[in-house]
Scaffold this motif. Structure first.
Motif, mmCIF file in Angstrom:
data_model
loop_
_atom_site.group_PDB
_atom_site.id
_atom_site.type_symbol
_atom_site.label_atom_id
_atom_site.label_comp_id
_atom_site.label_asym_id
_atom_site.label_seq_id
_atom_site.Cartn_x
_atom_site.Cartn_y
_atom_site.Cartn_z
ATOM 1 N N PHE A 538 1.084 -1.505 -0.150
ATOM 2 C CA PHE A 538 0.318 0.356 -0.119
ATOM 3 C C PHE A 538 0.722 1.291 -0.100
ATOM 4 O O PHE A 538 2.417 1.036 0.690
ATOM 5 C CB PHE A 538 -0.768 0.171 1.095
ATOM 6 N N GLU A 601 -7.988 -3.859 5.817
ATOM 7 C CA GLU A 601 -9.670 -2.805 6.314
ATOM 8 C C GLU A 601 -9.030 -2.517 7.517
ATOM 9 O O GLU A 601 -9.900 -1.039 8.060
ATOM 10 C CB GLU A 601 -10.727 -3.507 6.318
ATOM 11 N N ARG A 604 -6.342 0.493 6.987
ATOM 12 C CA ARG A 604 -7.468 1.117 6.392
ATOM 13 C C ARG A 604 -8.031 1.932 7.123
ATOM 14 O O ARG A 604 -7.757 3.379 7.593
ATOM 15 C CB ARG A 604 -8.051 1.374 5.069
ATOM 16 N N ARG A 608 -7.707 6.106 9.105
ATOM 17 C CA ARG A 608 -8.200 7.162 9.344
ATOM 18 C C ARG A 608 -8.499 8.236 10.298
ATOM 19 O O ARG A 608 -8.961 9.144 10.531
ATOM 20 C CB ARG A 608 -9.606 7.185 8.142
ATOM 21 N N THR A 621 -6.007 9.024 3.407
ATOM 22 C CA THR A 621 -5.945 7.578 2.802
ATOM 23 C C THR A 621 -5.183 6.624 2.777
ATOM 24 O O THR A 621 -4.042 7.202 1.857
ATOM 25 C CB THR A 621 -7.592 7.523 2.335
ATOM 26 N N LEU A 622 -5.763 5.512 2.507
ATOM 27 C CA LEU A 622 -4.918 4.245 1.960
ATOM 28 C C LEU A 622 -5.099 3.792 0.641
ATOM 29 O O LEU A 622 -5.951 3.632 0.727
ATOM 30 C CB LEU A 622 -4.163 3.161 2.520
ATOM 31 N N SER A 623 -4.407 3.202 -0.711
ATOM 32 C CA SER A 623 -4.187 2.559 -1.226
ATOM 33 C C SER A 623 -3.810 1.004 -1.135
ATOM 34 O O SER A 623 -3.025 1.189 -1.078
ATOM 35 C CB SER A 623 -4.220 3.092 -2.641
ATOM 36 N N LEU A 624 -4.948 -0.181 -0.963
ATOM 37 C CA LEU A 624 -3.770 -1.415 -0.688
ATOM 38 C C LEU A 624 -4.047 -2.310 -1.797
ATOM 39 O O LEU A 624 -5.811 -2.580 -2.134
ATOM 40 C CB LEU A 624 -4.240 -1.345 0.417
ATOM 41 N N ASP A 656 -9.058 5.358 -1.139
ATOM 42 C CA ASP A 656 -8.934 4.458 0.361
ATOM 43 C C ASP A 656 -10.014 3.537 -0.246
ATOM 44 O O ASP A 656 -10.993 3.607 0.492
ATOM 45 C CB ASP A 656 -10.093 6.067 0.434
ATOM 46 N N ARG A 657 -9.181 2.242 -0.342
ATOM 47 C CA ARG A 657 -10.068 1.410 -0.871
ATOM 48 C C ARG A 657 -9.035 -0.026 -0.677
ATOM 49 O O ARG A 657 -8.050 0.324 -1.306
ATOM 50 C CB ARG A 657 -11.042 1.142 -1.728
ATOM 51 N N TRP A 658 -9.238 -1.025 -1.161
ATOM 52 C CA TRP A 658 -8.124 -2.087 -1.090
ATOM 53 C C TRP A 658 -8.806 -3.268 -2.566
ATOM 54 O O TRP A 658 -10.092 -3.309 -2.644
ATOM 55 C CB TRP A 658 -8.261 -3.392 0.310
#
Length: 661
Positions: A538, A601, A604, A608, A621-624, A656-658
């Motif tokens: 991520f 999850e 993430r 936040r 936010t993270l992208s995983l 902002d999701r995986w």
């Protein structure tokens, strides 16, 4: 080791010189029949009196000789134990440790190599270290392989054998069994066994059966007085090998008593002791040979006493008194050795033998004192710290260098250090150290933090052993003595190198090198066991904008907080690493797809909700990206590529999701 610290100066040796003694004592006889008294009472009374004095002097000198023989026997026992420890036990302990750590053994257990490859390695060990009977290993599922060939009983189960039980319960190194009957040949052997660990789990035991030939050769070369025997006894005190078969197999050796002298060494590293038994009449054989001529001469004097004049009886009694007085003065006052009589008779012979025995005892004492003085000089001048305490932690001795390391002079340390416990930065270190010391009798190169007088901490490496205080009034109390050196620089340099090699300097997380090393090991285990491996990759959404808008300090603070959250969520055995910039990776051995998505999850959500540094107004936010593979499909480059592609899919889907790949 430092008993010499409280002893006095050695005495110069005094050589034999002619005695200058008072004149003979006149005996007052009651006025009865003078001729009867002179012809019967005086010779008989004088002869009896002389005999008593000679026997007293003889027993006194004999006691000195017996004590010297007992001391030599005790030294022989300790030397025997030390020889067996160095020449027999230590090489075998080191050999089984080497065999247990063998990469070939590990690969054989995993089924990667045939047994012949392991047998070739064992054959080398057999050639290098004679005395092995069998080399083998047994696993928790009942598997056993051994070398050389032999036929085991049909119902043989290694898990019920003494060597298996000893190896599975071993702590801190190889374990030794008591003697038992070997399953193939029926011969009596002992085994040294070491546990086999895999993945943090104890899966079996590797062991060797050892015959007694080498031990017998050592014991048979030990010289003892007539009738003396030497034995080895196991931890329970049972003699299992020795030069007198009458005691082998008994529960224990007889106790030391009036008829038999028995002495045992301190326990060796495997719990064995060396012991000797010597019939007490043989502890001073030269004195026993001398007793008969003295008795015969005394009886002859009594038989012919009627013809001896009172002058001769008086002279004889006077000589006996003079000799007894000389013995007493020499023993009690440490007087110079003398030739009490110049004539060559029984008294002169007894005088000469007494002088020889006492002179030998004094020479031995002076030699020991000289050795102790030399050792004291070395200890006082040594560039390493030396100390001695009792079991309660009271300081008994400290050399100048050790005191200087702690910030004291030698005198200040002896006065001001109430207990050595106050020197430990962490008091539990001493508890663990004492526990190991009591279990094994010796601890080597243990690194701990100590406190200096000023309160500053520093690292030391300590080697210490327990010994029994045998000085007067010691009552067998245990004492601790050892050496310590300052290794602060070495520890700090090593920690710095590890930090530089495996840690990201900004976040403290693992770096790319640590990730690659761990990933290779995880993949190898997965190929062997078929387990699943999950990888999460991520990065922080719009991290460049955060840096450009709020500054690099704020960006760095965010990265450190994210790394801390990641480490908090991981199990032991997982790896959280920063690959570069704002990109991170989480390696999860033995993790399913469902567990990996739950962790993604949580990460993430944690990011936040974390506190924001300085001027950053909104949480990042993270992208995983998630990838999961199992067994032979775990190829790190492909796994990383799948997780990386999934991360970019998450970015393209709105961040902002995986996503999984």
């Amino acid at each position: 080791m430092v008993d010499y610290l409280d002893r006095g100066r050695s005495r110069p040796r005094r050589h034999a010189t002619p005695a200058t003694l008072p004149g003979r004592t006149l005996m007052r006889i009651p006025r009865l029949s003078r001729p009867l008294l002179l012809t019967i009472l005086v010779p008989i009374g004088g002869g009896i009196l002389m005999l008593m004095l000679v026997l007293i002097a003889f027993e006194s000198a004999r006691g000195v000789a017996i004590e010297e023989q007992e001391r030599k026997a005790e030294e022989i026992v300790e030397l025997t134990a030390s020889t067996i420890e160095e020449l027999w036990i230590a090489p075998r302990r080191e050999a089984i440790e080497t065999l247990a750590d063998s990469r070939t053994l590990e690969r054989r257990i995993e089924g990667q190599v045939p047994f012949d490859a392991l047998a070739r390695e064992w054959r080398v060990a057999e050639d290098l270290l004679r005395g092995y009977f069998f080399i083998y290993y047994g696993l928790r599922d009942g598997t056993i392989e051994y070398y050389p060939d032999g036929e085991l009983p049909e119902d043989f189960d290694p898990r019920g054998r003494p060597w298996y039980e000893a190896g599975m319960s071993a702590e801190g190194g190889p374990a030794w069994t008591s003697p038992y009957e070997e399953a193939i040949t029926g011969e009596t052997v002992v085994s040294t066994a070491a546990p086999i660990d895999q993945g943090g789990e104890r899966i079996g035991v590797i062991s060797t059966d050892i015959q007694f030939d080498g031990l017998k050769a050592i014991l048979e070369h030990i010289e003892l007085p007539t009738g003396g025997s030497v034995f080895l006894v196991d931890e329970s005190g049972r003699p299992f090998i020795g030069t007198d078969a009458a005691y082998i197999g008994r529960d224990r050796l007889p106790p030391s008593g009036e008829e038999l002298f028995v002495a045992s060494s301190e326990p060796m590293s495997n719990g064995w002791r060396a012991s000797v038994t010597i019939p007490r009449p043989h502890l001073a054989e030269s004195f026993a040979d001398l007793l008969q001529p003295i008795m015969v001469a005394s009886v002859l004097i009594l038989l012919i006493g009627g013809g001896i004049t009172s002058l001769l009886v008086g002279r004889t009694a006077s000589r006996a008194y003079r000799l007894a007085g000389y013995f007493q003065r020499t023993l009690e006052q440490d007087a110079p050795l003398q030739e009490v009589f110049r004539t060559r008779d029984e008294f002169s012979l007894l005088n000469e033998r007494f002088n020889e025995v006492l002179d030998q005892a004094r020479r031995t004492a002076e030699h020991r004192l000289a050795q102790e003085r030399a050792f004291r000089f070395l200890v006082e001048q040594a560039p390493v710290g030396f100390f001695k305490t009792n079991r309660q932690g009271e300081l008994l001795y400290i050399n100048p260098h050790c005191a200087s390391l702690l910030g004291y002079t030698q005198d200040e340390a002896m006065r001001e250090i109430v207990s050595v416990r106050e020197l430990y930065a962490d008091g539990t270190d001493r508890d663990r150290f004492l526990e190991e010391l009591l279990a094994h009798g010796e601890v080597r190169n243990r690194k701990m933090q100590f406190l200096k007088r000023c309160g500053e901490t520093f690292w030391i490496s300590m080697t210490a052993r327990l010994r029994e205080d045998t000085t007067a009034g010691g009552a067998g109390d245990l004492e601790l003595e050892g050496f310590l050196v300052d290794v602060t620089k070495e520890v700090e340099e090593r920690e710095s190198l590890v930090q530089m090699a495996e840690r990201d300097p900004l976040t403290g997380a693992g770096n790319r090198r640590a990730f690659d090393t761990a990933a290779e090991a995880v993949a190898e285990r997965a190929h062997a066991t078929g387990q699943q491996v999950a990888l999460i990759v991520f990065d922080v959404d719009h991290f460049k904008a955060i840096n450009d808008t709020y500054g690099h300090d704020a960006g760095d603070a965010l990265l450190r907080q994210i790394a801390e959250l990641g480490r908090y969520r991981l199990r032991e055995g997982d790896l959280f690493a920063r690959l570069g910039g704002d990109e991170f990776a989480v390696l999860l051995p033995g993790t399913s797809h469902e567990a990996a998505t739950r962790l993604a999850e949580r990460l993430r959500a944690d990011v936040r909700g974390m506190p924001l540094p300085g001027p950053v107004p909104e949480p990042p936010t993270l992208s995983l990206g998630i990838a999961v593979r199992a067994g032979g499909e775990v190829q790190i480059p492909a796994l990383f590529k799948a997780a990386d592609s999934a991360m970019y899919e998450a970015k393209q889907a709105g961040r902002d999701r995986w996503s999984t790949g």
